[in-house]
Write a protein that holds these residues in place. Sequence first.
Motif, mmCIF file in Angstrom:
data_model
loop_
_atom_site.group_PDB
_atom_site.id
_atom_site.type_symbol
_atom_site.label_atom_id
_atom_site.label_comp_id
_atom_site.label_asym_id
_atom_site.label_seq_id
_atom_site.Cartn_x
_atom_site.Cartn_y
_atom_site.Cartn_z
ATOM 1 N N CYS A 40 -20.873 -53.985 -41.323
ATOM 2 C CA CYS A 40 -20.264 -52.867 -40.594
ATOM 3 C C CYS A 40 -19.085 -53.336 -39.761
ATOM 4 O O CYS A 40 -18.063 -52.648 -39.656
ATOM 5 C CB CYS A 40 -21.296 -52.183 -39.702
ATOM 6 N N SER A 45 -16.954 -49.988 -39.582
ATOM 7 C CA SER A 45 -17.770 -48.778 -39.709
ATOM 8 C C SER A 45 -18.684 -48.631 -38.492
ATOM 9 O O SER A 45 -19.842 -49.065 -38.504
ATOM 10 C CB SER A 45 -18.591 -48.828 -40.996
ATOM 11 N N LEU A 46 -18.156 -48.019 -37.444
ATOM 12 C CA LEU A 46 -18.912 -47.851 -36.206
ATOM 13 C C LEU A 46 -20.116 -46.925 -36.402
ATOM 14 O O LEU A 46 -21.199 -47.186 -35.864
ATOM 15 C CB LEU A 46 -18.004 -47.309 -35.108
ATOM 16 N N LYS A 47 -19.944 -45.860 -37.184
ATOM 17 C CA LYS A 47 -21.036 -44.903 -37.400
ATOM 18 C C LYS A 47 -22.241 -45.587 -38.046
ATOM 19 O O LYS A 47 -23.379 -45.438 -37.586
ATOM 20 C CB LYS A 47 -20.560 -43.748 -38.282
ATOM 21 N N SER A 48 -22.004 -46.337 -39.116
ATOM 22 C CA SER A 48 -23.098 -47.043 -39.795
ATOM 23 C C SER A 48 -23.718 -48.086 -38.880
ATOM 24 O O SER A 48 -24.937 -48.277 -38.865
ATOM 25 C CB SER A 48 -22.589 -47.699 -41.078
ATOM 26 N N ARG A 50 -23.922 -48.026 -35.614
ATOM 27 C CA ARG A 50 -24.764 -47.370 -34.610
ATOM 28 C C ARG A 50 -26.100 -46.920 -35.206
ATOM 29 O O ARG A 50 -27.135 -46.967 -34.549
ATOM 30 C CB ARG A 50 -24.014 -46.196 -34.006
ATOM 31 N N GLN A 51 -26.057 -46.461 -36.463
ATOM 32 C CA GLN A 51 -27.302 -46.073 -37.126
ATOM 33 C C GLN A 51 -28.239 -47.268 -37.276
ATOM 34 O O GLN A 51 -29.454 -47.161 -37.035
ATOM 35 C CB GLN A 51 -26.985 -45.471 -38.493
ATOM 36 N N HIS A 53 -28.199 -49.913 -35.374
ATOM 37 C CA HIS A 53 -28.631 -50.256 -34.013
ATOM 38 C C HIS A 53 -29.841 -49.417 -33.619
ATOM 39 O O HIS A 53 -30.823 -49.930 -33.053
ATOM 40 C CB HIS A 53 -27.477 -50.028 -33.037
ATOM 41 N N SER A 54 -29.815 -48.131 -33.932
ATOM 42 C CA SER A 54 -30.949 -47.253 -33.611
ATOM 43 C C SER A 54 -32.206 -47.681 -34.358
ATOM 44 O O SER A 54 -33.311 -47.663 -33.802
ATOM 45 C CB SER A 54 -30.598 -45.801 -33.980
ATOM 46 N N TYR A 75 -19.589 -54.172 -32.259
ATOM 47 C CA TYR A 75 -19.032 -53.278 -31.246
ATOM 48 C C TYR A 75 -17.692 -53.795 -30.727
ATOM 49 O O TYR A 75 -16.788 -53.024 -30.429
ATOM 50 C CB TYR A 75 -20.019 -53.116 -30.091
ATOM 51 N N CYS A 78 -15.007 -53.019 -33.171
ATOM 52 C CA CYS A 78 -14.745 -51.585 -33.206
ATOM 53 C C CYS A 78 -14.191 -51.078 -31.875
ATOM 54 O O CYS A 78 -13.931 -49.881 -31.719
ATOM 55 C CB CYS A 78 -16.014 -50.819 -33.569
ATOM 56 N N ASP A 83 -21.011 -50.386 -25.742
ATOM 57 C CA ASP A 83 -22.136 -49.740 -26.400
ATOM 58 C C ASP A 83 -23.176 -50.732 -26.872
ATOM 59 O O ASP A 83 -24.190 -50.348 -27.433
ATOM 60 C CB ASP A 83 -21.648 -48.935 -27.616
#
Length: 211
Positions: A40, A45-48, A50-51, A53-54, A75, A78, A83
């Motif tokens: 990522c 790819s910040l969205k992927s 973060r997913q 990370h969750s 992070y 990006c 974050d």
Amino acid sequence: MIAGLAQNGLGEESLKLFNLMKLQGFQPCDYAFAGAITSCAALGSLKSGRQLHSQLIRLGFECSLSAGNALITMYGRCGVVGDAQNKFHVFMVDDTAHPEVNAVYSYLKQLVLEMRKLGYVPDTRFVLHDMESDQKEHAISTHSEKLAVAFGLLKLPRGATVRVFKNLRICGDCHNAIKYISKVVGREIVVRDGKRFHHFKDGECSCRNYW
């Protein structure tokens, strides 16, 4: 394979393999997550990221050294280093920006006094600028890893391990100083530099002074 693809610039292939592994019923470990998060970072790819990370948090891997380092890198690349899990603090050499830097400098001075009693002598050979000896001692005392270690000791619960991530190779004086710090405070300190993980405990390092 996931990590290898990521390290060779094949981020999309790495993420496909990671997702395929999950679809086939395999549970990724923290190292697999680290490889996917590194992909990522390479892809921006910040969205992927973060997913992932969750998912790490849900699975209890958020404190993993390998995954944590990958998250910081992702992070950072990006542009949203703030974050990373609200548990990471960034220090620069001769830092004046961190909101608690004055307390860090004060505590570090106390540590150095105790370290000197055990035989620590600052090695100013690692100061690359031409300046007076007392200025060199000050310069080397403000290296980012020393500040980060001191902050961790100030803020973490008694006995908790201090973990520091550094993107460059740790200098010889900082390596020696942190050995003394670990003995003075009786705490384990882990520093991940650009080469390896250093586990400092009771005045010794896991690398046996070879890194």
